[in-house]
Scaffold this active site. Structure first.
Site, PDB file in Angstrom:
ATOM      1  N   HIS A  74       0.868  -1.172   0.000  1.00 17.98           N
ATOM      2  CA  HIS A  74       0.000   0.000   0.000  1.00 17.98           C
ATOM      3  C   HIS A  74       0.914   1.234   0.000  1.00 17.98           C
ATOM      4  O   HIS A  74       1.991   1.204   0.582  1.00 17.98           O
ATOM      5  CB  HIS A  74      -0.845  -0.042   1.280  1.00 17.98           C
ATOM      6  CG  HIS A  74      -1.929   0.996   1.341  1.00 17.98           C
ATOM      7  ND1 HIS A  74      -1.695   2.294   1.707  1.00 17.98           N
ATOM      8  CD2 HIS A  74      -3.253   0.911   1.088  1.00 17.98           C
ATOM      9  CE1 HIS A  74      -2.839   2.966   1.693  1.00 17.98           C
ATOM     10  NE2 HIS A  74      -3.799   2.158   1.310  1.00 17.98           N
ATOM     11  N   LYS A 126     -10.740  -0.605   9.621  1.00 14.82           N
ATOM     12  CA  LYS A 126     -10.903  -1.804   8.788  1.00 14.82           C
ATOM     13  C   LYS A 126     -11.329  -3.015   9.614  1.00 14.82           C
ATOM     14  O   LYS A 126     -11.568  -4.084   9.059  1.00 14.82           O
ATOM     15  CB  LYS A 126      -9.593  -2.116   8.057  1.00 14.82           C
ATOM     16  CG  LYS A 126      -9.190  -1.059   7.037  1.00 14.82           C
ATOM     17  CD  LYS A 126      -8.045  -1.550   6.169  1.00 14.82           C
ATOM     18  CE  LYS A 126      -7.238  -0.428   5.572  1.00 14.82           C
ATOM     19  NZ  LYS A 126      -7.838   0.169   4.380  1.00 14.82           N
ATOM     20  N   ASP A 144       3.136  -4.608   8.055  1.00 14.49           N
ATOM     21  CA  ASP A 144       1.895  -3.881   7.863  1.00 14.49           C
ATOM     22  C   ASP A 144       0.756  -4.907   7.897  1.00 14.49           C
ATOM     23  O   ASP A 144       0.539  -5.643   6.944  1.00 14.49           O
ATOM     24  CB  ASP A 144       1.934  -3.146   6.523  1.00 14.49           C
ATOM     25  CG  ASP A 144       0.620  -2.426   6.226  1.00 14.49           C
ATOM     26  OD1 ASP A 144      -0.323  -2.532   7.032  1.00 14.49           O
ATOM     27  OD2 ASP A 144       0.551  -1.766   5.169  1.00 14.49           O
ATOM     28  N   CYS A 185      -4.474   2.467  -3.956  1.00  9.31           N
ATOM     29  CA  CYS A 185      -3.276   2.906  -3.236  1.00  9.31           C
ATOM     30  C   CYS A 185      -2.157   1.880  -3.340  1.00  9.31           C
ATOM     31  O   CYS A 185      -1.387   1.684  -2.384  1.00  9.31           O
ATOM     32  CB  CYS A 185      -3.573   3.176  -1.760  1.00  9.31           C
ATOM     33  SG  CYS A 185      -4.653   4.570  -1.532  1.00  9.31           S
ATOM     34  N   GLN A 211      -4.405  -5.339   6.618  1.00 11.59           N
ATOM     35  CA  GLN A 211      -5.367  -6.235   5.970  1.00 11.59           C
ATOM     36  C   GLN A 211      -5.382  -7.607   6.625  1.00 11.59           C
ATOM     37  O   GLN A 211      -6.033  -8.526   6.126  1.00 11.59           O
ATOM     38  CB  GLN A 211      -5.046  -6.370   4.476  1.00 11.59           C
ATOM     39  CG  GLN A 211      -5.196  -5.079   3.684  1.00 11.59           C
ATOM     40  CD  GLN A 211      -6.650  -4.650   3.509  1.00 11.59           C
ATOM     41  OE1 GLN A 211      -7.576  -5.423   3.740  1.00 11.59           O
ATOM     42  NE2 GLN A 211      -6.850  -3.397   3.127  1.00 11.59           N
TER      43      GLN A 211
HETATM   44  C1  LIG Z   1      -2.213  -2.847   3.473  1.00  6.97           C
HETATM   45  C2  LIG Z   1      -2.586  -1.477   3.963  1.00  6.97           C
HETATM   46  N1  LIG Z   1      -1.665  -0.752   4.605  1.00  6.97           N
HETATM   47  C3  LIG Z   1      -1.938   0.478   5.087  1.00  6.97           C
HETATM   48  C4  LIG Z   1      -3.178   1.040   4.923  1.00  6.97           C
HETATM   49  C5  LIG Z   1      -3.405   2.412   5.447  1.00  6.97           C
HETATM   50  O1  LIG Z   1      -4.368   2.427   6.446  1.00  6.97           O
HETATM   51  P1  LIG Z   1      -4.957   3.845   6.882  1.00  6.97           P
HETATM   52  O2  LIG Z   1      -5.525   4.443   5.620  1.00  6.97           O
HETATM   53  O3  LIG Z   1      -5.991   3.556   7.871  1.00  6.97           O
HETATM   54  O4  LIG Z   1      -3.810   4.638   7.390  1.00  6.97           O
HETATM   55  C6  LIG Z   1      -4.181   0.310   4.247  1.00  6.97           C
HETATM   56  C7  LIG Z   1      -5.550   0.824   4.014  1.00  6.97           C
HETATM   57  O5  LIG Z   1      -5.841   1.902   3.536  1.00  6.97           O
HETATM   58  C8  LIG Z   1      -3.863  -0.965   3.755  1.00  6.97           C
HETATM   59  O6  LIG Z   1      -4.773  -1.700   3.092  1.00  6.97           O
END
Ligand SMILES: Cc1ncc(COP(=O)(O)O)c(C=O)c1O
Ligand SMILES: Cc1ncc(COP(=O)(O)O)c(C=O)c1O
Lengths: 422, 151, 422, 151
Positions: free
Chosen positions: C137, C240, C214, C380, C217
């Site tokens: 992401h 999420k 990270d 993203c 997900q």
């Molecule tokens: C794999 C992953 N990492 C990071 C994020 C970032 O999360 P957030 O937008 O809540 O900061 C997301 C989702 O947007 C994600 O799917």
């Protein structure tokens, strides 16, 4: 009721207002209704704000900016609509100057970090100076200390007078040609002092320094007009202005936001990403990495609507009346010493005091037993306590739902405290 | 079905058979992206004095952004700059109308096929798609002018 | 109902679960019930979480950690209680290892910034390397790009195979003695790929590099055990996992959190402040500057309770069944190409695909008209789209409230899309 | 009144007339603060072999933190290190009991005046006040030991 309450004018219809705040019916310690005098720490939330949160989650919740489906478009419209509301509330020239953060502290750190990573002419480095004051909340001290440590810049500050005012007598030595940024609070969170913006801004402009105003204790209580202030950045926080926790605001002048580098990286703040390099979206998105506090922004929008419907001038007038009354009544309490301005002029509705040599913790504890919630300690402004040679203060702070009867309850409570430790 | 108001026959036609697609010689080139969805366009303008000699483009995107570029090519090539600007502004007005604007005859005369995008203006997420090539054109024109290649 | 649905086992009682989520009754476009297939972007919220938020604001709202009065103590207990719940949920050795942030993006930026300002042996500088992957992401790419730019460190990454898996064939060249940090996603938000942690961790440990995972997900969908993972940092995000927006988590190993420098400065994160210098509170407070997202933490605590009551194994099993069914049914759609693993093995409940040369925006738009909410774009994760030479994908993602009937609705919807643009 | 369970007579007495206050010669000195309220203590320990010869202190804080330091001085000076540790641990246990623990005779024998703090354990914000000097003592002792000044 004391005689003094007779002459009070400019008060809001608190009976009606208090009905909007469910928590004000809360009782503690065997049925004592709470007397909430800690709005400077955080405000209570009206039903209207809670309704907006619920409505968002129950009907429109989706991630913003990237969906083509109905509820995603609704969520985006609500989130960006909140930005419009906040922009109007502070009279921002452009909605794109309103950045949502998690709190005022993040807003202030954002400014400090942007300047640390900036190119000339904004760059803070070892040849430059940063100016703040002794009256700041820790959130407007520590980010600058960190920036100074990281860049080698010198940190300077204005002192405080015995009366709890900024000492600007040496302004020309403090703010110099080397100064890159002057950051100070509009209203002190510990003493309530309302600071003279114009004099500082004028000097800063003379030397070409940027100005950042911490309006955390101002935005909830008075008309905040960023254009009239003439500052470059203005920070404040949602939870102190009848909004939810988890949301803050940084307003910044558009040209600056265009020129300055991003701070946090991630989704939402980019234009295009490859593994080799990325480009960034225009402000405000450049400074909003990741999923934003969507529901909280919507809640803040509702808070701003709520405050505006009552009218910021009216709220300010109400608080001035309450403050004048409170100062007067508190000074009747033996051994009570107000830390900060001991009059109702140029000050907000936050009053710190000491009570003989009874430690504020003990004052607060006994008041709590009576249902009265005040804050005790250094209020995240320890330099002020050091300045006055005291370990801590007891602080009562008022808001649009505060009543003269609550002032009376406080004064009676303090009598009780004195007897308890007498 | 409400969808049909967005996906007018005209739009689908332009999408399937785009006019003037491909990059040709130009006075200025710009690359625009829509960060929210990743649509991209590379667009070149060629001026002959005040006259738009060509608008050529290459890119990837949805039916709306592709059809919009095709319509732009149709509408602007051969026009004088002043007239082109008027068309661009009228299109912008239509797209920002949130579906509230019913194109009248005057507008229809200016926009021709482009009035078909009226339905798109109801969908905020797609308005940017429709505007992508028009913003690119505006930008490229500004560059061409500032480089003094046109009058 | 298709025959294929007959054999499905391991499903949750979605009829009961869906009653907890008010928004799932929402209709759009003249009475079409929404089919919400975008939980990878953000999840919906159960009544239990909204109740916890309301209860907090209506009865216990106060600023935390500094009050001696009743509701301040309650608020503190609720906020710190949420930390206990999250610590238990991820099997953290200590509650003090759980840091509340505003979202996963902040969590990841926090790690990057700590390492940039750290002393040896953690310091990232121009002699060192940072490793990530092409599957991340943007929130796990841009912070590292910024860190690399700011420090001069070199950014390296693992590529992706044609099947949507990490290509670890050159792991010894990518992770070297110079590597200070390896940061990668446990489950891809665009392809659903579940990555092999152990192999990467083993190599990182060999060369003494830190590992950041990270888990944005993963945390919502499976048992997350930070001790079993053996990573140094784990980041995830509340919205999420049926929690509110405005709250994220960073878990970090205690020794590291003790050794590493703070990031944001301000109230709450200090031990003692003077104008000349400040010292910092122990973790987790050191990393929580300013008023925290109090209500949001409480809401996340309720979310964790909700998920735990259903059981993360059960949720995982449910999603595996739905995913297997969805993969099977989607592959029946002509011209549909799955981007990423085209089987149900080692993957989460997120499926990206292209549909002939119909652009995903158009796919999403037509599906919306039917009430079906999918996400379209680069999610993203633009490097993944670049890798496969596609502009964007359509992505359907499932969660504990998703049903086989919703998979069927999607497949029928895609038929409709094909006819529309046929 | 519930308050009386916190502000026991014994506590108020120690607060008003603290025992052993002031800084005297020691083997190790520590400075502890309670960041949430700003209470501070500077504390020195002096050992005579395994015996606590003195605990001297200076600081500012509320009645609870001040009384607690006074009680500590009373209880620990003259004790053997092992016994002192047991007292410290017992006090910690009492303070962390959230008001759930009714001190029995055995505990009372160990803690003497310090059992009066049982009521404080119901007030989470004040528990840290009560523990401030005890944590400082523990830390100072560890320092004195590591500097090898005692057995
Ligand atoms: C794999 C992953 N990492 C990071 C994020 C970032 O999360 P957030 O937008 O809540 O900061 C997301 C989702 O947007 C994600 O799917
Ligand atoms: C003057 C002032 N500045 C900054 C802050 C920090 O706000 P927050 O804690 O919401 O970041 C506060 C309140 O805590 C404050 O009173």
């Amino acid at each position: 009721m004391t005689d003094a309450r007779q002459g009070l004018s400019g008060l809001l219809d608190t009976e009606a207002i208090r009905k909007d705040f469910p928590i004000l019916d809360r009782t503690v310690h065997d049925g004592k209704k709470i007397v909430y005098l800690d709005s400077a720490a955080t405000s209570q939330k009206p039903r209207q704000v809670l309704d907006a949160l619920n409505e968002y989650y129950e009907r429109h919740n989706a991630n913003v900016h990237r969906g083509v489906y109905t509820i995603a478009e609704e969520a985006t419209a609500l989130y960006e609509g909140a930005r419009d509301k906040v922009a109007a509330f502070i009279n921002a020239p452009s909605r794109n100057e309103v950045i949502f953060t998690k709190n005022a502290s993040e807003s202030l750190n954002l400014v400090a970090n942007m300047l640390g990573w900036a190119d000339e002419p904004y760059r803070v480095d070892s040849d430059t100076e940063i100016v703040t004051t002794e009256m700041e909340h820790h959130s407007n001290i520590v980010p600058w200390q960190l920036l100074a440590q990281r860049t080698g810049a010198k940190l300077k500050w204005f002192g405080i007078t015995d009366e709890g005012r900024l000492d600007l007598s040496n302004i020309d030595e403090i703010i110099t040609e080397k100064t890159k940024i002057v950051s100070f609070t509009l209203v002190s969170n510990i003493m309530g002092t309302h600071n003279p913006v114009e004099k500082i801004i004028r000097r800063a402009q003379q030397v070409g320094a940027l100005v950042c105003i911490d309006a955390s204790q101002a935005a909830p209580h008075m008309v905040l007009d960023v254009q009239a202030l003439q500052a470059d950045f203005v920070a404040f926080t949602g939870h102190k202005m009848v909004g939810p926790t988890g949301i803050g605001v940084l307003w910044g002048r558009q040209e600056l936001l265009e020129d300055l580098p991003p701070f946090l990286g991630g989704g939402e703040m980019i234009e295009t990403v490859s593994m080799h390099s990325s480009t960034y979206a225009p402000a405000p998105h450049k400074f909003e990495a990741g999923t934003p506090p969507i529901a909280q922004a919507v809640g803040l929008g509702a808070a701003v609507d709520y405050l505006s419907a009552i009218g910021m001038e009216n709220i300010h007038r109400h608080e001035q009346a309450i403050t004048a009354y409170a100062v007067k009544r508190l000074l009747e309490v033996p051994d009570l010493r107000i830390i900060g301005p001991a009059t109702a002029e140029d000050r907000g509705a936050t009053i710190s005091f000491t009570l003989g040599d009874i430690h504020p913790h003990d004052v607060g504890q006994v008041l709590d037993e009576l249902g009265i919630a005040v804050r005790v300690g250094h209020h995240c402004a320890r330099p002020v306590c050091l300045r006055y040679g005291i370990p801590a203060t007891t602080r009562a702070s008022f808001y649009l739902y505060s009543t003269p009867a609550e002032v009376d309850a406080l004064v009676d409570g303090l009598e009780h405290v004195r007897n308890f430790f007498g | 079905m409400k969808l049909d108001s967005m996906y007018q026959e005209v739009i689908l036609d332009h999408y399937k058979h785009p006019h003037g697609r491909g990059l040709r010689d130009g006075d200025a080139e710009v690359h625009h992206v829509n960060p929210t969805c990743g649509d991209e366009i590379t667009l070149r303008v060629k001026y002959d004095g005040e006259t738009i000699a060509d608008v050529s483009y290459e890119g990837q995107g949805c039916s709306i952004s592709q059809a919009s570029a095709s319509v732009l090519n149709d509408l602007l090539v051969g026009k004088e700059l002043g007239e082109a600007r008027k068309i661009q502004e009228t299109f912008l007005e239509l797209m920002q109308s949130k579906g509230q604007l019913e194109p009248d005859d005057a507008m229809e005369e200016v926009l021709e096929d482009a009035v078909a995008f009226a339905g798109v203006s109801k969908y905020p997420a797609r308005v940017k798609c429709a505007l992508l090539s028009w913003m690119a054109w505006k930008d490229a024109t500004a560059q061409a002018l500032s480089e003094g290649k046109t009058a």
